[in-house]
Structures are given as C-alpha cells and as structure tokens.
Write a protein that holds these residues in place. Sequence first.
Motif: not given
Length: 170
Positions: A32-34, A38-39, A69-70, A140-141
């Motif tokens: 879930i953390s990925m 990934t997205i 960052l993501s 943003v994403v």
Amino acid sequence: MVNGMGKSLMSSYVVVFIMMVFLFRSFRWGLISMLPLTITIMAIYAFIGYIGKPYDMPVAVLSSLTLGLSIDFAIHFIQRIRMIHARTSNFNEAFSEIFEGAGRAITRNVLVIAIGFIPMMFSTLVPYITVGSFFLAIMVVSGLVTMLLLPALSAAFNKSLFPAIADAKT
C-alpha cells in the motif's frame, strides 16, 4: 548514462519496497505504501511520453528523487494512522484524527514545495523548466494519491489492515 540511471531507478524501486515491508513489518502495508510512488511514476512518465519529451539527463536525475518525495507522504500517513489506531483501537476515530494532523501537514507540505518550484517553470533554460514542472507534478500527484487513495484503501480494508478492530468497536 541515461540507460544506467533508468536501471538504477528500477533497482531503487525494489529496494524502497523491501524497506517499506521492513519498516511497517507488513507485506500489505508495504504494498500500500508503494501506491503513491508507483502511480506518481506511472503518471509522470506517461505524460512525458505523451508530450514526446525524451528520457534525458534532467528527467533521469529527477526520477530518482521521485522515489524519496513520493514515498515520504505515504510513510507519514501510514505510520500516523497505525499509531492513532493503536492508541484508540477505533478505526473511525483514527480515520478522523489522521486528517486533523497528518493530513493537514501533508497538504501543506505538498503546497509549499509545489509552489516553491513554480518560478523555475518561467526560466529561459529548458532544464530548469523541466525540473520545475517535474517537481510540481511529483508533489501534486503523490500528494493527491496519498490523501485520496490511502484513506480509501484504509477504510475499504480496515478489518484486514487493522486486525484488532475486527473484534473491537468500529
């Protein structure tokens, strides 16, 4: 060099996943953390491919920064909701509390960093424009995915993600 950085990105992705599994001591939470990572990577690269920008040096360097960052927002969100749930043993209470504290912090972080890179988009140098637009898009994403998808998954799978609440008050 660019091909090597692409391979490095893929191996780093695997290492980050393994680290998340160990950090959360859960394969499910690791997966879930990925999702924000990934997205975000898929969306950014899809857009870069759609507009026809080649995978050049600025994009290659920034790709590795996307990992850090993501994943940061996901770590913050997941760790806080798990801590709150451990304290309250009530998913609904944890769910509302997460948005008062961590949700506000993540949103502010997204806004501050995204706005901070906007001036680079008005540069005359193409690499600066690339960096500015890439970082704005990453923030943003990944922020949107973290604040929309992670809470939705936590709510949808709360009994399997938070096993203690299957018998507790919900």
